[in-house]
Design a protein around this motif. Sequence first.
Motif, PDB file in Angstrom:
ATOM      1  N   ALA A   1     -48.622  13.549  51.836  1.00 16.67           N
ATOM      2  CA  ALA A   1     -47.608  13.753  51.093  1.00 16.67           C
ATOM      3  C   ALA A   1     -46.869  14.933  51.207  1.00 16.67           C
ATOM      4  O   ALA A   1     -45.754  15.128  51.580  1.00 16.67           O
ATOM      5  CB  ALA A   1     -47.619  13.532  49.607  1.00 16.67           C
ATOM      6  N   LEU A   2     -47.760  16.133  51.354  1.00 18.47           N
ATOM      7  CA  LEU A   2     -47.115  17.684  51.191  1.00 18.47           C
ATOM      8  C   LEU A   2     -47.804  18.380  52.236  1.00 18.47           C
ATOM      9  O   LEU A   2     -47.571  19.485  52.365  1.00 18.47           O
ATOM     10  CB  LEU A   2     -47.422  17.975  49.996  1.00 18.47           C
ATOM     11  N   GLU A   3     -48.538  17.837  53.390  1.00 21.68           N
ATOM     12  CA  GLU A   3     -49.284  18.469  54.444  1.00 21.68           C
ATOM     13  C   GLU A   3     -49.890  19.626  53.772  1.00 21.68           C
ATOM     14  O   GLU A   3     -49.945  20.731  54.437  1.00 21.68           O
ATOM     15  CB  GLU A   3     -48.046  18.828  55.314  1.00 21.68           C
ATOM     16  N   ALA A   4     -50.502  19.421  52.761  1.00 24.92           N
ATOM     17  CA  ALA A   4     -51.490  20.266  52.055  1.00 24.92           C
ATOM     18  C   ALA A   4     -50.770  21.626  51.813  1.00 24.92           C
ATOM     19  O   ALA A   4     -51.399  22.753  51.305  1.00 24.92           O
ATOM     20  CB  ALA A   4     -52.530  20.785  53.165  1.00 24.92           C
ATOM     21  N   LYS A   5     -49.476  21.481  51.523  1.00 27.86           N
ATOM     22  CA  LYS A   5     -48.575  22.839  51.105  1.00 27.86           C
ATOM     23  C   LYS A   5     -48.679  22.637  49.455  1.00 27.86           C
ATOM     24  O   LYS A   5     -48.954  21.520  48.916  1.00 27.86           O
ATOM     25  CB  LYS A   5     -47.428  22.699  51.699  1.00 27.86           C
ATOM     26  N   PRO A   6     -48.455  23.672  48.863  1.00 30.14           N
ATOM     27  CA  PRO A   6     -48.419  23.798  47.247  1.00 30.14           C
ATOM     28  C   PRO A   6     -47.828  22.570  46.690  1.00 30.14           C
ATOM     29  O   PRO A   6     -46.620  22.370  47.213  1.00 30.14           O
ATOM     30  CB  PRO A   6     -47.773  25.328  47.013  1.00 30.14           C
ATOM     31  N   GLY A   7     -48.044  22.179  45.706  1.00 29.38           N
ATOM     32  CA  GLY A   7     -47.544  20.923  45.108  1.00 29.38           C
ATOM     33  C   GLY A   7     -48.368  20.164  44.313  1.00 29.38           C
ATOM     34  O   GLY A   7     -49.757  20.216  44.317  1.00 29.38           O
ATOM     35  N   ILE A   8     -47.900  19.034  43.727  1.00 30.23           N
ATOM     36  CA  ILE A   8     -48.394  18.160  42.793  1.00 30.23           C
ATOM     37  C   ILE A   8     -48.281  16.677  43.341  1.00 30.23           C
ATOM     38  O   ILE A   8     -47.216  16.225  43.571  1.00 30.23           O
ATOM     39  CB  ILE A   8     -48.222  18.326  41.361  1.00 30.23           C
ATOM     40  N   VAL A   9     -49.240  15.889  43.661  1.00 28.92           N
ATOM     41  CA  VAL A   9     -49.205  14.350  43.919  1.00 28.92           C
ATOM     42  C   VAL A   9     -49.861  13.772  42.668  1.00 28.92           C
ATOM     43  O   VAL A   9     -50.770  13.934  42.204  1.00 28.92           O
ATOM     44  CB  VAL A   9     -50.016  14.031  45.343  1.00 28.92           C
ATOM     45  N   ILE A  10     -48.976  12.900  42.267  1.00 30.26           N
ATOM     46  CA  ILE A  10     -49.051  11.937  41.297  1.00 30.26           C
ATOM     47  C   ILE A  10     -49.319  10.610  42.026  1.00 30.26           C
ATOM     48  O   ILE A  10     -48.537   9.794  42.461  1.00 30.26           O
ATOM     49  CB  ILE A  10     -47.941  11.666  40.233  1.00 30.26           C
ATOM     50  N   ILE A  11     -50.629   9.847  41.824  1.00 33.01           N
ATOM     51  CA  ILE A  11     -51.111   8.797  42.261  1.00 33.01           C
ATOM     52  C   ILE A  11     -51.068   7.724  40.875  1.00 33.01           C
ATOM     53  O   ILE A  11     -52.118   7.891  39.872  1.00 33.01           O
ATOM     54  CB  ILE A  11     -52.083   8.732  43.164  1.00 33.01           C
ATOM     55  N   SER A  12     -50.344   6.669  41.124  1.00 30.67           N
ATOM     56  CA  SER A  12     -50.412   5.752  39.808  1.00 30.67           C
ATOM     57  C   SER A  12     -50.115   4.323  40.771  1.00 30.67           C
ATOM     58  O   SER A  12     -48.998   3.863  40.599  1.00 30.67           O
ATOM     59  CB  SER A  12     -49.254   6.172  38.996  1.00 30.67           C
TER      60      SER A  12
ATOM     61  N   THR B   1     -53.224   1.172  41.851  1.00 33.08           N
ATOM     62  CA  THR B   1     -54.366   0.802  41.516  1.00 33.08           C
ATOM     63  C   THR B   1     -55.223   1.613  40.540  1.00 33.08           C
ATOM     64  O   THR B   1     -56.070   1.257  39.398  1.00 33.08           O
ATOM     65  CB  THR B   1     -55.481   0.310  42.645  1.00 33.08           C
ATOM     66  N   GLY B   2     -55.344   2.801  40.901  1.00 36.68           N
ATOM     67  CA  GLY B   2     -55.881   3.780  39.907  1.00 36.68           C
ATOM     68  C   GLY B   2     -54.828   4.944  39.603  1.00 36.68           C
ATOM     69  O   GLY B   2     -53.530   4.937  39.748  1.00 36.68           O
ATOM     70  N   SER B   3     -55.420   6.139  38.802  1.00 36.07           N
ATOM     71  CA  SER B   3     -54.581   6.958  38.393  1.00 36.07           C
ATOM     72  C   SER B   3     -55.093   8.604  38.515  1.00 36.07           C
ATOM     73  O   SER B   3     -56.233   8.482  38.091  1.00 36.07           O
ATOM     74  CB  SER B   3     -53.865   6.849  37.015  1.00 36.07           C
ATOM     75  N   ILE B   4     -54.507   9.393  39.123  1.00 36.84           N
ATOM     76  CA  ILE B   4     -54.991  10.653  39.184  1.00 36.84           C
ATOM     77  C   ILE B   4     -53.622  11.568  39.722  1.00 36.84           C
ATOM     78  O   ILE B   4     -52.815  11.086  40.128  1.00 36.84           O
ATOM     79  CB  ILE B   4     -55.876  10.764  40.264  1.00 36.84           C
ATOM     80  N   ILE B   5     -53.965  12.792  39.010  1.00 35.50           N
ATOM     81  CA  ILE B   5     -52.781  13.763  39.422  1.00 35.50           C
ATOM     82  C   ILE B   5     -53.467  14.805  39.966  1.00 35.50           C
ATOM     83  O   ILE B   5     -54.528  15.437  39.631  1.00 35.50           O
ATOM     84  CB  ILE B   5     -52.042  14.207  38.221  1.00 35.50           C
ATOM     85  N   PHE B   6     -53.104  15.406  41.147  1.00 35.25           N
ATOM     86  CA  PHE B   6     -53.782  16.154  42.239  1.00 35.25           C
ATOM     87  C   PHE B   6     -52.919  17.183  42.632  1.00 35.25           C
ATOM     88  O   PHE B   6     -51.822  17.140  43.063  1.00 35.25           O
ATOM     89  CB  PHE B   6     -54.546  15.748  43.269  1.00 35.25           C
ATOM     90  N   ALA B   7     -53.282  18.541  42.265  1.00 35.70           N
ATOM     91  CA  ALA B   7     -52.839  19.878  42.580  1.00 35.70           C
ATOM     92  C   ALA B   7     -53.340  20.852  43.780  1.00 35.70           C
ATOM     93  O   ALA B   7     -54.542  20.603  43.770  1.00 35.70           O
ATOM     94  CB  ALA B   7     -52.457  20.514  41.657  1.00 35.70           C
ATOM     95  N   ILE B   8     -52.478  21.493  44.395  1.00 36.14           N
ATOM     96  CA  ILE B   8     -53.021  22.398  45.557  1.00 36.14           C
ATOM     97  C   ILE B   8     -52.138  23.515  45.327  1.00 36.14           C
ATOM     98  O   ILE B   8     -50.801  23.522  45.428  1.00 36.14           O
ATOM     99  CB  ILE B   8     -53.073  21.990  46.897  1.00 36.14           C
ATOM    100  N   THR B   9     -52.513  24.697  44.672  1.00 36.97           N
ATOM    101  CA  THR B   9     -51.609  25.800  44.356  1.00 36.97           C
ATOM    102  C   THR B   9     -51.437  26.590  45.605  1.00 36.97           C
ATOM    103  O   THR B   9     -51.962  26.623  46.501  1.00 36.97           O
ATOM    104  CB  THR B   9     -52.392  26.570  43.179  1.00 36.97           C
TER     105      THR B   9
END
Length: 329
Positions: free
Chosen positions: A112-123, A125-133
Amino acid sequence: MNANEIVIGIDGGGTRTRAIAVDLAGNVLSYVEKGAASLYKDLQAKQHVHQAIQEAITAAGKAFSDVKGIAAGIAGYDCPEDLEWVEPLTAIDGLEARRWHLNDAAVAHYGALEAKPGIVIISGTGSIIFAITEQGRQLRNYDFHHYAASAARFVAYNTTYELLAGKADETDEALIQSLLHYWQVTSLQQLHELGAAGFITDDRERNRKFGEFAPYVTKVASQGSCTARRVCDRAIEQIQVGVGILAASFADPHVDVAFIGSVINSDYVRQQLTERLSAHSSNKDYRVVTPTFSPAAGAALYALQQLSIPSSPAIVHNLRQSIHARFKS
């Protein structure tokens, strides 16, 4: 760089395993889908992933010896102990490629962000919020023991509970009729009796059954169902809290956010969450962006990076062009 060499990217999130074969220049050579990759969703997970890998290699016209690396993002891989069941997913006799295993949210972020800083929200089948600072630190809402109950099954469970509890009004008639038809009963009382018996005994099958009803809920939320909106709004609020927790770790006041999954990309949830992130965020200025690539492509990019082949403009261009050529209608 050997022109015959490839990497395999695996998206093991949701109810499907998606495997993509990419050469070292970023060109997509094949794409395969099989059943779920997570043991928590399907006891045949290992067979599904093995089949996806083998068929992706064959469809690309390659041999096992041509595979330099396999990166797999697997739903349910949340702690080191999980590697006991995750590692065998990609262990195939005769396949000597290097292998890397990540949570499915990590490869989703790479795509989604090519590993650049940001947050991905997956919602979905499952749910998780994942960030790379900005410092490269990886954080999940799980790390804070926070969970946003926005996965499809929870949306459907909570909607069903609301209706069984008698909290429906005249705006919910279409929702009620859809729910009764879905469960093949004629009244909420019959559904109540079904619920009293546990709905379905097997946990995986029950979760799958409920999860498949979620699109009905998000659809009628857009059409004005008060119960559907109430359930979706609670999920949105929990997502917003999780995003805020992770965003507090960013130094920059501007944070990119990407949405992945069927629930979060439904019309009602996407619109409402986008508006709330834009208008009601006190700690950061969020920018909702369209994911650059799919999680499977993100896994392939991760594999290339581990082989010291960074995500250059040329690789991104080749990946984008070959995906477009392969999947255009």
